[in-house]
Every structure is written in C-alpha cells, then in structure tokens.
Motif scaffolding. Structure first.
Motif, mmCIF file in Angstrom:
data_model
loop_
_atom_site.group_PDB
_atom_site.id
_atom_site.type_symbol
_atom_site.label_atom_id
_atom_site.label_comp_id
_atom_site.label_asym_id
_atom_site.label_seq_id
_atom_site.Cartn_x
_atom_site.Cartn_y
_atom_site.Cartn_z
ATOM 1 N N GLU A 270 0.891 -1.234 -0.050
ATOM 2 C CA GLU A 270 -0.078 -0.058 0.004
ATOM 3 C C GLU A 270 0.824 1.176 0.124
ATOM 4 O O GLU A 270 0.554 2.116 -0.787
ATOM 5 N N ASN A 274 0.815 3.706 -3.037
ATOM 6 C CA ASN A 274 0.447 5.174 -2.983
ATOM 7 C C ASN A 274 1.571 6.088 -3.463
ATOM 8 O O ASN A 274 1.196 7.003 -4.069
ATOM 9 N N PHE A 277 1.679 5.688 -7.787
ATOM 10 C CA PHE A 277 0.446 5.975 -8.560
ATOM 11 C C PHE A 277 -0.240 7.272 -8.037
ATOM 12 O O PHE A 277 -0.860 7.990 -8.815
ATOM 13 N N HIS A 307 -3.118 -3.870 -5.693
ATOM 14 C CA HIS A 307 -3.342 -2.183 -5.292
ATOM 15 C C HIS A 307 -3.237 -1.671 -6.830
ATOM 16 O O HIS A 307 -4.200 -0.782 -6.905
ATOM 17 N N ALA A 308 -2.476 -2.020 -7.558
ATOM 18 C CA ALA A 308 -2.341 -1.107 -9.052
ATOM 19 C C ALA A 308 -3.785 -1.242 -9.741
ATOM 20 O O ALA A 308 -4.512 -0.553 -10.422
ATOM 21 N N VAL A 311 -6.877 0.644 -8.576
ATOM 22 C CA VAL A 311 -6.852 2.204 -8.562
ATOM 23 C C VAL A 311 -7.798 2.622 -9.392
ATOM 24 O O VAL A 311 -8.047 2.143 -10.558
ATOM 25 N N ASP A 312 -8.618 3.640 -9.065
ATOM 26 C CA ASP A 312 -9.828 4.146 -9.929
ATOM 27 C C ASP A 312 -9.268 5.234 -10.339
ATOM 28 O O ASP A 312 -8.885 6.396 -9.877
ATOM 29 N N ASP A 321 -8.806 7.796 -7.598
ATOM 30 C CA ASP A 321 -7.515 7.819 -7.040
ATOM 31 C C ASP A 321 -6.481 8.259 -8.021
ATOM 32 O O ASP A 321 -5.442 8.777 -7.299
ATOM 33 N N MET A 322 -6.615 8.510 -9.173
ATOM 34 C CA MET A 322 -5.605 8.933 -10.305
ATOM 35 C C MET A 322 -6.196 9.494 -11.250
ATOM 36 O O MET A 322 -7.212 9.055 -11.994
ATOM 37 N N PRO A 368 -2.359 2.088 -14.336
ATOM 38 C CA PRO A 368 -1.213 1.993 -13.397
ATOM 39 C C PRO A 368 -0.377 0.814 -13.644
ATOM 40 O O PRO A 368 -0.799 -0.175 -14.035
#
Length: 483
Positions: A270, A274, A277, A307-308, A311-312, A321-322, A368
């Motif tokens: 995480e 973070n 990305f 996690h990648a 990502v929203d 998120d990105m 990502p």
C-alpha cells in the motif's frame, strides 16, 4: 468560450507586447480549452525585470512585520478562493480533486508560515574577542530574483519560492509552466488584493526560451530558483554560475522504497502503490523503484499488482484515485517507457496501456503499471519516467538493497519499510538521498523543514522550504562595531 488572462507586471494586468497567446487544455477532456494566456517574449520578461528592480529598494526597506502582513493577507485571500483554485488546478493539471485540495491548502499554509517568519528575520549577536566591540550579523535580500516553476505542483511550488523571496524583502519575476499557469495567476490576484506594492512581484507566461532565459541571464537578476528537469536545471545552474548569480535548482528523481522481510507486506504494498501512482506518478519524489527482499518478493509483487489494479482512474473533478497525464506528450513518454521495459526483458505484470473507452476517449489516461523481474541497470530502473510506472527489483539482503538504492544518478527521496529499528537507522545513515522516510511513502513533504536532493537531483547549493528557503533569498553581512 474560455477566458483570456494577462500577465501581471508593475501591479497591472497587461497583454504581451506581441499580443500572441496560447491555449491551456483540460487533460481529462482535451477538446476543451480551459484558458488562454499570454505568449510572452523576451521583451515582456525584460519589462517585468525592470519593474522588479525599480521596486526592490522600497520593498527591502519595508519592515519585516509589514511584509509579513501582506503575506498573511495573501494566505487569507487564497483561503477565501480555495474552491476556485482547486477547480482551476484540476482542470489545467489533471490531478484528483483531493490531491489538488491538499496542494492549494499547502500554498495557503506556506504564505501564512512565511508571513510569520518575516517578523523574525534579523541577524545574530556574537561575543567578540576584542573589548569594546559589538559583533553581529544582519541579513539582507538579494535584490531581484527569477523564479521558474513546473506544471506538476502549479501552486505549491510557486508558493514555496515566492513566499520566502518576498518575506526576505526581494522583488521577483516568476514564469509558471505553460501547461498549468492558472493557479499561479490566482495567487497573484490574491497578492494584488492583499496590497502588495506595484512591481514587487510580477508574473509573465510563455516559453522557457523566451521568458525563462532572460530570468537567468539578465544582469539585473541577482538570484534564480528553478524546479524542473535535470537537463534544464544543469544548464541554468551553469549559466547562472558564469554570471556569479546565486542559483538553486531542484530537479529529477528515481526514488526507491526498500521492503524488508520484517515488514507487513500488505502495508508495504500500500505504501509503495500510494507513492508510485498518486498524482499519476507526476512527482519528482514518486516511488519508481521497489527494492524487495527475496524472501517476500513474490508475495509483494502479487499485493502491489492488486493495489495497482484497484486504482480508480478518472477525471480529476470526479476525485478518483488517479487522474490523467497533464499532456499527450507526457502520456506518450510513459507509454514509450513501457515499451522499453518490455524490450529490456522485464515482466509487465499489469497496466501500461492507454485508456480510451467511454469517459477516457478525449483524455490522457494510462493504467497504473507494474514491472517485475527488473534489474537495476535497466533504463526503466535508471531514468526518470514521470508517470505511474513501478519497477520491482529483487535483492538478497539489506546491504545489497542499500547498494541498489544508491546505484542511480539521482538522490531525491527514498524510503524503507521495516519493523527492525537497526535496519531503519542504518538506511537513514547510508542512503544517498535528501529526503529519507521510514515506513512512509516517498511523496509528501512538511513545509517547515528543508527540501532538496543529492547528486543529479539538485545543484546541491541551497535547500528550499522552512528556514532554508529564507537562507537562499538572503545575503549575510557581518558587522564589527567598535564603540
């Protein structure tokens, strides 16, 4: 129809001498023009420099508390316009709304901070070895300074250059990045409303060759502060040094996060995700290398891929998120590095594709990206990508991890995730980096402590932010007074 904006020179909003303009587009919706700005020339930059030099003596002689009041009132004015500044930042630069909100708040806090610091500026008394002698120092502003700022933090970085420059009593000319000049424009509107005297701070938009070059080379510019690429920063530093100007350049990074076996792997993944990305990887302190111990390598890769893929990605105003890349050229550069990684033999675990479906059709979006099986000599592990691309590198032990972390031309930010205090302390001592974090992502900075890098990440002259920010913008005079 988009609104047209002007330069700010000698306390007035003025058009460029040529009346040429350029458009700024929304990176989430590239067929929309957000604003039209002045395509200034060298003559416009020289006019702004003349305005600053004409105002520098009066501002320098203004009492520090009075200068501080103007900065505090600027902070208050920006706070009143926070939502407008956030939306402008998102629509020009593309980052997620929550990220933009944090950046605007940082600019508000920076002006409030230096508003207070302006009250404390002064010298120091020292005990003299001679009798009947007063020995002390006093600090003075440099004069007129040129500030050249990037697009990726289009209000925070102008704030952390401009606020200490003004607090110290300098006049200034700033050239914001052409991709996202709007937040700096709002900052100047706030300075104007706070009663900043005419000519003390000036903003000129345009290209680096036309506007940036005079800010570096002009005889009346006494100091230059730049944030951007290592190539450009190196050229600026060399030119400024030839002219014996004070210079400060903060440049690129290839930032590692070391993950040791004692770490909680979910937490480590995480932290790295973070850092890699967030802000679409468009941060000089973004985590672009994860150096992971062989005992937890496979499980870490699995977790960071999760996690990648979670990502929203979306338009910044929707607060995903990105957000998108700032421009098509930046997106193309990231995609080119994805191809390089494949060609070098790294394993593309996830991402690395341009997103074009439905809402993504007119934006500069990329998924990502995580590469595994990366060796530290690959280009994707050595060159700054400035996009959401993470290279995962396997290491056999702690000593090798530190060696790999240091094996790069850059030295801006580095972190380690470990539950062993001895590893944390040793990493802090041995890593070649200006910013070091333990059990934290590489991105994110406090405003009251020094910021800067080692090696090709900095000119290694002066740091920014906190008291160090004031050090750059002041000269020290030592006084011996025999009474």
């Amino acid at each position: 129809m988009s609104e047209s904006y002007k330069n700010y020179v000698r306390g007035e909003w003025v058009t460029a001498e040529s009346e040429a303009t350029f458009d700024v587009i929304d990176p989430a919706q590239s067929d929309e023009v957000v604003g039209t700005y002045q395509q200034s020339s060298e003559a416009d930059a020289e006019t702004a420099i003349a305005a600053a030099t004409a105002a520098e003596d009066a501002w320098a002689s203004t009492p520090g508390p009075e200068r501080g009041t103007v900065l505090k009132q600027t902070s208050d004015a920006l706070a009143d316009r926070k939502e407008e500044a956030i939306e402008t930042l998102v629509r020009e630069e593309g980052k997620a709304r929550s990220e933009a909100a944090g950046e605007v708040q940082r600019a508000i806090d920076i002006f409030a901070y230096y508003g207070q610091k302006a009250r404390d500026l002064g010298g120091r008394h020292k005990a003299s070895s001679s009798r009947d002698t007063d020995l002390y120092t006093k600090v003075e502003p440099l004069g007129t300074v040129g500030l050249i700022t990037p697009w990726n933090y289009p209000i925070a970085i102008p704030a952390w250059k401009l606020a200490p420059a003004l607090a110290a009593g300098n006049a200034a000319v700033i050239k914001p990045a052409t991709a996202a000049p709007g937040p700096t424009r709002i900052l100047f509107e706030c300075l104007d409303s706070a009663g900043l005297p005419d000519g003390v701070a000036n903003m000129v938009t345009g290209s680096g060759s036309q506007v940036g070059t005079p800010l570096v080379e002009h005889d009346d510019v006494d100091g230059v502060s730049f944030t951007g690429s290592t190539a450009v920063g190196t050229d600026i530093a060399e030119t400024a040094a030839t002219e014996r100007k004070r210079v400060q350049c903060e440049m690129g990074g290839k930032n590692p996060t070391v993950v040791m076996p004692s770490a909680d792997i979910d937490e480590a993944a995480e932290i790295v995700a973070n850092g890699a990305f967030g802000t679409t990887g468009q941060s000089c302190t973004a985590a672009s290398r994860a150096i992971v111990h062989e005992d937890v390598y496979e499980s870490f890769v699995e977790k960071v891929v999760e996690h990648a893929e979670a990502v929203d990605v979306g338009a910044g105003l929707d607060d995903p998120d990105m957000g998108p890349h700032v421009s098509e050229s930046e997106l193309d550069s990231t995609l080119e590095y994805v191809d390089v990684g494949r060609e070098e033999g790294a394993t593309l675990e996830t991402g690395g594709t341009r997103l074009t479906d439905s809402d993504f059709e007119h934006g500069f979006y990329v998924s990502p990206t995580v590469f595994s099986d990366v060796s530290n000599d690959m280009r994707i592990a050595q060159e700054e990508i400035f996009g959401p691309v993470l290279s995962v590198i396997e290491t056999e032990d702690f000593d090798n991890a530190v060696e790999l972390a240091n094996n790069t031309d850059y030295g801006l930010a580095a972190s380690i995730v470990t539950d062993r205090l001895s590893e944390a302390d040793a990493f802090v001592d041995r890593v070649e980096s200006g910013v070091v974090k333990v059990n934290e992502k590489t991105t994110g900075l406090e405003l009251h402590v020094p910021f800067g890098g080692y090696k090709d990440s900095s000119t290694n002259t002066y740091r920014e932010q906190g008291d160090a920010g004031l050090d750059f913008f002041t000269a020290t005079k030592t006084v011996y007074r025999n009474y």
